[in-house]
Each structure stands twice: as C-alpha cells, then as structure tokens.
Design a protein around this motif. Structure first.
Motif, PDB file in Angstrom:
ATOM      1  N   GLY A 300       0.792  -1.226   0.000  1.00  0.00           N
ATOM      2  CA  GLY A 300       0.000   0.000   0.000  1.00  0.00           C
ATOM      3  C   GLY A 300       0.819   1.268   0.000  1.00  0.00           C
ATOM      4  N   LEU A 301       2.141   1.150   0.129  1.00  0.00           N
ATOM      5  CA  LEU A 301       3.014   2.324   0.180  1.00  0.00           C
ATOM      6  C   LEU A 301       3.862   2.482  -1.072  1.00  0.00           C
ATOM      7  N   VAL A 302       4.067   1.393  -1.812  1.00  0.00           N
ATOM      8  CA  VAL A 302       4.983   1.386  -2.954  1.00  0.00           C
ATOM      9  C   VAL A 302       4.302   0.707  -4.139  1.00  0.00           C
ATOM     10  N   SER A 303       4.448   1.283  -5.330  1.00  0.00           N
ATOM     11  CA  SER A 303       3.808   0.740  -6.527  1.00  0.00           C
ATOM     12  C   SER A 303       4.516  -0.516  -7.010  1.00  0.00           C
ATOM     13  N   ASP A 304       3.827  -1.316  -7.812  1.00  0.00           N
ATOM     14  CA  ASP A 304       4.410  -2.541  -8.366  1.00  0.00           C
ATOM     15  C   ASP A 304       5.619  -2.234  -9.242  1.00  0.00           C
ATOM     16  N   ASP A 305       5.533  -1.172 -10.033  1.00  0.00           N
ATOM     17  CA  ASP A 305       6.658  -0.809 -10.902  1.00  0.00           C
ATOM     18  C   ASP A 305       7.903  -0.481 -10.083  1.00  0.00           C
ATOM     19  N   THR A 306       7.719   0.219  -8.970  1.00  0.00           N
ATOM     20  CA  THR A 306       8.842   0.557  -8.102  1.00  0.00           C
ATOM     21  C   THR A 306       9.448  -0.701  -7.508  1.00  0.00           C
ATOM     22  N   VAL A 307       8.617  -1.625  -7.070  1.00  0.00           N
ATOM     23  CA  VAL A 307       9.108  -2.874  -6.490  1.00  0.00           C
ATOM     24  C   VAL A 307       9.958  -3.633  -7.506  1.00  0.00           C
ATOM     25  N   ARG A 308       9.467  -3.742  -8.724  1.00  0.00           N
ATOM     26  CA  ARG A 308      10.211  -4.487  -9.753  1.00  0.00           C
ATOM     27  C   ARG A 308      11.545  -3.804 -10.064  1.00  0.00           C
ATOM     28  N   ARG A 309      11.544  -2.484 -10.088  1.00  0.00           N
ATOM     29  CA  ARG A 309      12.776  -1.754 -10.382  1.00  0.00           C
ATOM     30  C   ARG A 309      13.821  -1.970  -9.276  1.00  0.00           C
ATOM     31  N   VAL A 310      13.400  -1.904  -8.029  1.00  0.00           N
ATOM     32  CA  VAL A 310      14.321  -2.107  -6.912  1.00  0.00           C
ATOM     33  C   VAL A 310      14.795  -3.557  -6.870  1.00  0.00           C
ATOM     34  N   ALA A 311      13.900  -4.506  -7.157  1.00  0.00           N
ATOM     35  CA  ALA A 311      14.275  -5.925  -7.173  1.00  0.00           C
ATOM     36  C   ALA A 311      15.420  -6.177  -8.157  1.00  0.00           C
ATOM     37  N   ALA A 312      15.376  -5.500  -9.288  1.00  0.00           N
ATOM     38  CA  ALA A 312      16.392  -5.701 -10.324  1.00  0.00           C
ATOM     39  C   ALA A 312      17.715  -5.024  -9.985  1.00  0.00           C
ATOM     40  N   ASP A 313      17.661  -3.962  -9.158  1.00  0.00           N
ATOM     41  CA  ASP A 313      18.851  -3.145  -8.904  1.00  0.00           C
ATOM     42  C   ASP A 313      19.527  -3.421  -7.568  1.00  0.00           C
ATOM     43  N   PHE A 314      18.778  -3.848  -6.558  1.00  0.00           N
ATOM     44  CA  PHE A 314      19.319  -3.952  -5.205  1.00  0.00           C
ATOM     45  C   PHE A 314      20.284  -5.129  -5.123  1.00  0.00           C
ATOM     46  N   ALA A 315      21.548  -4.826  -4.850  1.00  0.00           N
ATOM     47  CA  ALA A 315      22.596  -5.852  -4.900  1.00  0.00           C
ATOM     48  C   ALA A 315      22.974  -6.380  -3.529  1.00  0.00           C
ATOM     49  N   GLY A 316      22.347  -5.898  -2.468  1.00  0.00           N
ATOM     50  CA  GLY A 316      22.660  -6.381  -1.127  1.00  0.00           C
ATOM     51  C   GLY A 316      23.660  -5.498  -0.417  1.00  0.00           C
ATOM     52  N   LEU A 317      24.050  -5.920   0.778  1.00  0.00           N
ATOM     53  CA  LEU A 317      24.936  -5.154   1.646  1.00  0.00           C
ATOM     54  C   LEU A 317      26.305  -5.822   1.727  1.00  0.00           C
ATOM     55  N   PRO A 318      27.336  -5.065   2.101  1.00  0.00           N
ATOM     56  CA  PRO A 318      28.660  -5.674   2.273  1.00  0.00           C
ATOM     57  C   PRO A 318      28.622  -6.779   3.328  1.00  0.00           C
ATOM     58  N   HIS A 319      29.523  -7.732   3.207  1.00  0.00           N
ATOM     59  CA  HIS A 319      29.705  -8.824   4.166  1.00  0.00           C
ATOM     60  C   HIS A 319      28.583  -9.846   4.136  1.00  0.00           C
ATOM     61  N   ARG A 320      27.754  -9.809   3.119  1.00  0.00           N
ATOM     62  CA  ARG A 320      26.649 -10.752   2.977  1.00  0.00           C
ATOM     63  C   ARG A 320      26.764 -11.428   1.616  1.00  0.00           C
ATOM     64  N   LEU A 321      27.428 -12.573   1.587  1.00  0.00           N
ATOM     65  CA  LEU A 321      27.721 -13.277   0.331  1.00  0.00           C
ATOM     66  C   LEU A 321      28.254 -12.307  -0.724  1.00  0.00           C
ATOM     67  N   GLU A 322      29.190 -11.503  -0.311  1.00  0.00           N
ATOM     68  CA  GLU A 322      29.808 -10.489  -1.180  1.00  0.00           C
ATOM     69  C   GLU A 322      30.960 -11.131  -1.968  1.00  0.00           C
ATOM     70  N   LEU A 323      30.829 -11.135  -3.287  1.00  0.00           N
ATOM     71  CA  LEU A 323      31.902 -11.674  -4.121  1.00  0.00           C
ATOM     72  C   LEU A 323      33.104 -10.734  -4.052  1.00  0.00           C
ATOM     73  N   VAL A 324      34.220 -11.243  -3.537  1.00  0.00           N
ATOM     74  CA  VAL A 324      35.423 -10.421  -3.382  1.00  0.00           C
ATOM     75  C   VAL A 324      36.236 -10.427  -4.670  1.00  0.00           C
ATOM     76  N   ARG A 325      36.491 -11.626  -5.189  1.00  0.00           N
ATOM     77  CA  ARG A 325      37.242 -11.731  -6.448  1.00  0.00           C
ATOM     78  C   ARG A 325      37.220 -13.170  -6.934  1.00  0.00           C
ATOM     79  N   GLU A 326      37.651 -13.357  -8.193  1.00  0.00           N
ATOM     80  CA  GLU A 326      37.920 -14.688  -8.741  1.00  0.00           C
ATOM     81  C   GLU A 326      39.388 -14.756  -9.092  1.00  0.00           C
ATOM     82  N   LEU A 327      40.066 -15.780  -8.606  1.00  0.00           N
ATOM     83  CA  LEU A 327      41.497 -15.934  -8.831  1.00  0.00           C
ATOM     84  C   LEU A 327      41.788 -17.386  -9.160  1.00  0.00           C
ATOM     85  N   ASP A 328      42.465 -17.616 -10.278  1.00  0.00           N
ATOM     86  CA  ASP A 328      42.818 -18.980 -10.704  1.00  0.00           C
ATOM     87  C   ASP A 328      41.594 -19.886 -10.777  1.00  0.00           C
ATOM     88  N   GLY A 329      40.464 -19.305 -11.198  1.00  0.00           N
ATOM     89  CA  GLY A 329      39.247 -20.088 -11.343  1.00  0.00           C
ATOM     90  C   GLY A 329      38.501 -20.342 -10.051  1.00  0.00           C
TER      91      GLY A 329
END
Length: 462
Positions: A300-329
């Motif tokens: 009731g506070l946020v439109s469906d279009d806004t929800v879908r846009r944030v769902a696609a963009d929100f990448a999470g917070l640091p220290h929560r399954l945060e990909l640091v790097r890929e090295l040697d596969g």
C-alpha cells in the motif's frame, strides 16, 4: 519541531543526564543532549587514552567524563541512557531505579518522540538486508525515509528534522527490544533461532524480547511474520492488528509465498504471480525470504513498478555473500555477517556445489551439534579458527556421514593463515567462503572488521 520534542528538550535543560557507553550509537546522543543544555555525564569503561580525540570534543561541550573500572558506581542522574549491549537488570541500573532514576535508551526515547510512521525489523538473520530493502523501496517511491537503529545510525539526534509525512525504518536487536514498551506501526520478524545466548539468560528470554516489536501494537498495527519459522508463526495468535505471512515452502492466506520460480502475492482473496525469481538481483534463497518480508511491509506504500525496479537493482549489503574476487578459477565470498549457524546454513543453500568454508570465532554459547551435519553435507573442506574451532570440529567429526577427509578439516591460528589454507585446498571451479557461524569478538571488534580483513587478504593473493 513537533510538540513532544519541544517539551522533551525543554524538560532536559539543566537536568543531570547520564549516558552509559561512548560508542557509535551514543556519541551523537551525548552531543545532542549537551547542545540542548543538559548536564551530561558520559560513562564508559574505556580510559582517556582509549577514547583518544573524542575526549577533547566532549569536554569542550561541557560533558563530564566518568571512565574506567568504576564507571557505573553511584550514577548521579535524573535520566539515564543505557547502551543497548548492557543488560537492563545489572545491579548498578537496578540501584539507580531504586533511587528514582529513570533508565531508558536512545531507541525508547525515539519511539516516544517520533512524529511519523515507523517500520521496524527484527530477527535472528536477515534483518539488515530486509531493513535496507524496505528503505530502498520507499526512497525509490519518492518518500522521505530515515534509516537507522541497529543498522548503525541512531535517529534520535535527527528527531527535529523528521516530519509527520516521513517514514522511519529501523533495524532492532533483541538488546534494544528487551525493555521496549512501544511498538512500531509496521513490525517485521524475519525469523527466530538460537543466538546471543552468551547475553540472554535463556532462549525463552531471547525469543520473548523479539515479541516486544509487536506486543504494544493496537488494532491498526501490521505484523509481518515468517510462516516457515516455528517461533514467528506462533506470534500471529498474539497480534492485535493485521498479520501478513511470507513463506518459501507453502501457500499463505494473506501475504507472499514462493512457488515454481515465482514470488506470488495473496491479497483480498486473490492469488497471483508477481515476480520471477530470476528478476531478483539478490543471491540466495534466504534473500527470497528477505524480499518477501520487505514486500509485505510496504504493501500500500509502494507501486508494483517501483518494487520491480528495486528488485532488479538492489545488490545487497557488504559482508553478505559479497563476491570479493575470482582468482585462478576460484571464487572468494565474504559472508562475515554469518555470526550464527543458521546464517551459515543459508550460505550453504546459496551454492549448488560443495564449498570451502572458513568457520569459527567467538563463543556465543550456541550448540553446534546439528550444525556438524550441515558442514558434512555442504562443505568440501572446512578451515576452523577462533575459540569455537574445537567445538565445531567435534560436531563435524561426530556427524552422521562424516568420513576421514570428507570434508577435509584444517585448523588455523589466524584469519591470515585460514585464507592461505583455503587457497591451498582450492582447485579451479571451487568456491571459498568466509561464513564463520560465530561472532568475531575473539579476534576482531565486529563482523565488519573481520569481513574487511578477509577482503584485504583475498585481494592481496597473487
């Protein structure tokens, strides 16, 4: 400024106020109280040297410092703010109450003075991500949103800037909730599992503190609960207002659930698919739950279009399954937020393969018996560190299905050594994750410092 704020600030002028704890949450509070003319005493176990440059600033504001071993002796005040991490029933606070001192906290006063709608989130796991998601959704909708609480920023110092049409979004810990006698307009409980049993006297006390987030609501309140969790599901019967449920396992009567790759909404008797799982940027099944909790909270506070846009963009917070790097596969992930076995179980569920996991740390008196089987099922190798390393190793070796070197077990004396061991065990295609299942206090000040150090160590590998 609203009338409640004006009356409070007028009342504190010239009065003796003590603040226990000169840390992240209380230092801005000390500045505010001093600026409003209160006679402030700041109390902390730290020494002048440990406080550093802050000493000069506080003294310039007229703040009296009471430091060292006896910082809680004979607390002379009319109003006393305790730090969230201090139990409210310790002897010095009980004695202060007997002398007529009012003992409160920054969050309790904020609730009393806040002029706008409050949405608050608690839980054993996922509360920071859910809180941040709610704030992101509201901001994307164009609402003026104030994010704070246990997530790292006290909001009472900003109370004069908050207007009636704004929304305050808070993360609340069990420490903050234990003495709360007010509840938010919208309360969200992500889940409840054993945690902080080194601080709480029992699991019953811990779970009971979480209930304060909704027990003081009236019939206009909204409570959002995880239907898949035994504790949270039981809370629904005690709710005075409306209840929305979210589930990853089954259909709910009102709220959100996940089925066949879709997040589905149920409202007003209608059940309809809303968002495909692959439209959600956040990794991990646990984040499907966090997203559904946030979706219920902003109904009731946020439109469906806004929800879908944030769902696609929100990448999470640091220290929560945060990909640091890929090295040697090999991919390296920072999941330092995982300070309990339930968080590390969520980490395991986020990968389709067995992982190399760094486990261990400070002992919060949580049992690891059942957790050992999770490690056996989901880990190729476990590198164990910290005070809890022997307990975790014993749980793994005692678990059904354990065989010698399945998983491979190593112990390390430091995080540096653990990263080296993990790298030596990894082959191309493997995943290495810092997901300790324990708090960080035996080696680091907090999980952020632990995660930052892991990130530095992994980034330095060559």
């Amino acid at each position: 400024m609203n009338q409640k704020c004006a009356a409070f600030f007028e009342w504190i002028r010239g009065r003796k106020i003590a603040v226990i704890g000169i840390g992240v949450s209380n230092t801005p509070l000390i500045r505010l109280l001093a600026a409003k003319g209160a006679r402030v005493t700041a109390c902390d176990r730290k020494s002048l040297t440990e406080l550093g440059d802050l000493v000069e600033e506080l003294m310039s504001l007229g703040v009296t410092l009471k430091l060292g071993e006896h910082y809680l002796d004979e607390l002379d005040a009319e109003l006393l703010f305790r730090t969230p991490g201090m139990r409210p029933d310790i002897a010095p606070l009980c004695q202060a109450r007997e002398r007529g001192v009012t003992v409160t906290s920054e969050m309790e006063v904020f609730f009393a003075l806040c002029p706008c709608k409050i949405i608050a989130v608690t839980g054993s796991d996922g509360k920071s991500t859910t809180t941040s998601l709610i704030a992101a959704l509201l901001k994307a909708q164009g609402k003026r949103c104030h994010l704070g609480g246990n997530i790292g920023r006290p909001l009472l110092p900003d109370i004069e800037k908050i207007e009636q049409g704004d929304v305050a979004v808070l993360e609340l810990s069990s420490f903050q909730l234990m003495t709360m006698r007010r509840s938010p307009d919208v309360a969200v409980i992500t889940n409840v599992a054993p945690n902080h049993l080194d601080w709480h006297t029992s699991m019953e006390e811990y779970a009971g503190s979480k209930e304060n987030i909704f027990l003081h609501q009236d019939e206009n309140g909204l409570l959002v609960l995880n239907a898949d969790n035994d504790y949270t599901r039981s809370y629904a019967a005690r709710a005075k207002g409306r209840v929305l449920l979210f589930s990853r396992r089954e259909k709910v009567d009102d709220g959100c659930y996940y089925a066949d790759g879709w997040i589905r909404r149920v409202r007003n008797g209608a059940d309809a698919p809303f968002l495909r799982r692959d439209e959600l940027h956040l990794p991990g099944d646990h984040n499907v739950e966090n997203f559904m909790a946030a979706l219920c909270a902003v109904r009731g506070l946020v439109s469906d279009d806004t929800v879908r846009r944030v769902a696609a963009d929100f990448a999470g917070l640091p220290h929560r399954l945060e990909l640091v790097r890929e090295l040697d596969g090999v991919r390296y992930y920072n999941d330092s937020i995982a300070s309990s076995p339930t968080r590390t179980r969520a980490c395991f569920a986020s990968f389709k393969q067995k992982i190399i996991v760094i486990l261990g740390g400070y002992d919060k008196k949580i049992a690891f018996d059942d957790f050992g089987a999770d490690v056996v099922r989901n880990a190729k190798a476990a590198v164990l560190i910290g005070v809890t390393a022997p307990k975790i190793e014993q749980a793994i070796r005692s678990a059904a299905g354990y065989r010698t070197d399945t998983p491979i077990l190593r112990q390390a004396t430091s995080l540096e050594e653990a990263v080296r061991e993990a790298r030596a065990l990894a082959a191309p295609g493997d995943v290495v994750v810092l997901s300790p299942a324990c708090a960080s206090f035996d080696m680091f000040r907090n999980f952020m410092e632990r995660g930052d150090r892991f990130r530095e160590l992994v980034s330095a590998l060559n």
